[in-house]
Design an enzyme around this catalytic site. Sequence first.
Site, PDB file in Angstrom:
ATOM      1  N   ASP A   1       0.769  -1.237   0.000  1.00 18.54           N
ATOM      2  CA  ASP A   1       0.000   0.000   0.000  1.00 18.54           C
ATOM      3  C   ASP A   1       0.804   1.294   0.000  1.00 18.54           C
ATOM      4  O   ASP A   1       0.644   2.138  -0.848  1.00 18.54           O
ATOM      5  CB  ASP A   1      -0.923   0.024   1.226  1.00 18.54           C
TER       6      ASP A   1
ATOM      7  N   GLU B   1       2.398  -9.973  11.152  1.00 22.37           N
ATOM      8  CA  GLU B   1       2.207  -9.563   9.753  1.00 22.37           C
ATOM      9  C   GLU B   1       3.541  -9.182   9.100  1.00 22.37           C
ATOM     10  O   GLU B   1       3.829  -9.558   7.972  1.00 22.37           O
ATOM     11  CB  GLU B   1       1.244  -8.364   9.760  1.00 22.37           C
TER      12      GLU B   1
HETATM   13  C1  DGY Z   1      -5.800  -2.262   4.251  1.00 25.68           C
HETATM   14  O1  DGY Z   1      -6.970  -2.062   4.574  1.00 25.68           O
HETATM   15  O2  DGY Z   1      -4.822  -1.913   4.922  1.00 25.68           O
HETATM   16  C2  DGY Z   1      -5.543  -3.027   3.051  1.00 25.68           C
HETATM   17  O3  DGY Z   1      -4.200  -3.179   2.788  1.00 25.68           O
HETATM   18  C3  DGY Z   1      -6.283  -2.518   1.864  1.00 25.68           C
HETATM   19  O4  DGY Z   1      -6.380  -3.622   1.051  1.00 25.68           O
END
Ligand code: DGY
Length: 417
Positions: free
Chosen positions: A160, A384
Amino acid sequence: MSHEDFDDRARQILRDNDRGGYTIPTRGLYPYQWNWDSAFAAWGFSSFDIDRAWTELETLFSAQWDTGMVPHIVFWKPDPGYFPGPDVWGAGQEPATSGISQPPVAAILARKIHAAYPDAGEPRLRALYPKLVAWHRWWHRDRSAEGVVAITHPWESGRDNCADWDPGMARVDGSGVGDYTRRDTGHVDASMRPSKQDYDRYLAILQFGRACGWDQAEIVANGPFYMADPAMTFILIRAHRDLAAIGRSLGEDVSEIESWCADLEAGLERIWNADLGAYDARDLRTGEFANCLGSGAFLGWLAGIENAEMEARLMAVWDGVRYGIPSNDPAASEFNPRRYWRGPTWPVVNALIAMGFADAGREAEEARLRRETVELIERGGFFEYFDPLDGTACGGDHFTWTAAIWLTWASPNARRI
Ligand code: DGY
């Protein structure tokens, strides 16, 4: 704890995150089915429950759009703990979904899942194959028309807020998106998540897609964000090859898939940044390169792309940290070791990179990356992502894809197919 105890814990995480036919990445932070998370979940399940592995992929592809796109989120059940939910996306699908896709790793992992138990998997793979082809055709038509894979939203890359998107994001005006309440920072410390400015821009891009009814031609032509990505290009090249191999094994004509792959191989020169000495993300609206060396570029090995000049640059990036491949160069001014994709190392990306190392016969690099990833998980748990400098566990805990790659790759007991 022994390795066997870690194996047990990883299997338990997959079972705990199983919502009946699909697996959430982790409770709270990500309460729905995410596309590439789900493909990794399937791979993880294949190490102990092959039927459940195929079901995971089948559930994901049951939400495929008529256009062939497989959405990045499927909102199977309402959950007020996540933003932006289905009402914000307004994608008009049943089941409700987001309006973009995510890294096409499903064919890569379906091939591995099939290889784990070929006889049991044959009918399932045969049924999935036309859906995979339709999705890859969508990638070719709607995301790789210029010979490189270009994304229309940073979320489409799965990485992201990585620095690769900085030039494109700088041109997105997020000032008019209105009021909203984020939910992610209620689950995880805000310092480990994208910034408010990032979220404003994510929403501005989303609102453009929604306003045009998710018309892909319009989004590609005029959307606020459109960047070519080496990582997505490498992943799709590899996925096309694996899909073609699957097709051949099923007796199908794979010439169309081979031509998509050849187009991407020929287009790679468009994302070669000679000044950086590496393949690099590029804003296709302006031509500007990101000048970014991170884990995305290491995925070249996954596509069988080797380059001595780039390799020297990348190995210096890896040597600049203690654990795993960082998502950004530790020498870069915007490097942040704990903020999501601005520096941390991600076990799931390490597993993909290691797949490339193994296939390229780079055994020493594969073993090093596995050793470093094992150490992170053994010290910190199934998180994660991790700080690549000191190994601090970050983001969500009890995480599906970290458990999955433990079972299939990192664990000393993994079959590593
Ligand atoms: C989040 O909500 O952080 C996701 O990466 C979007 O897909």
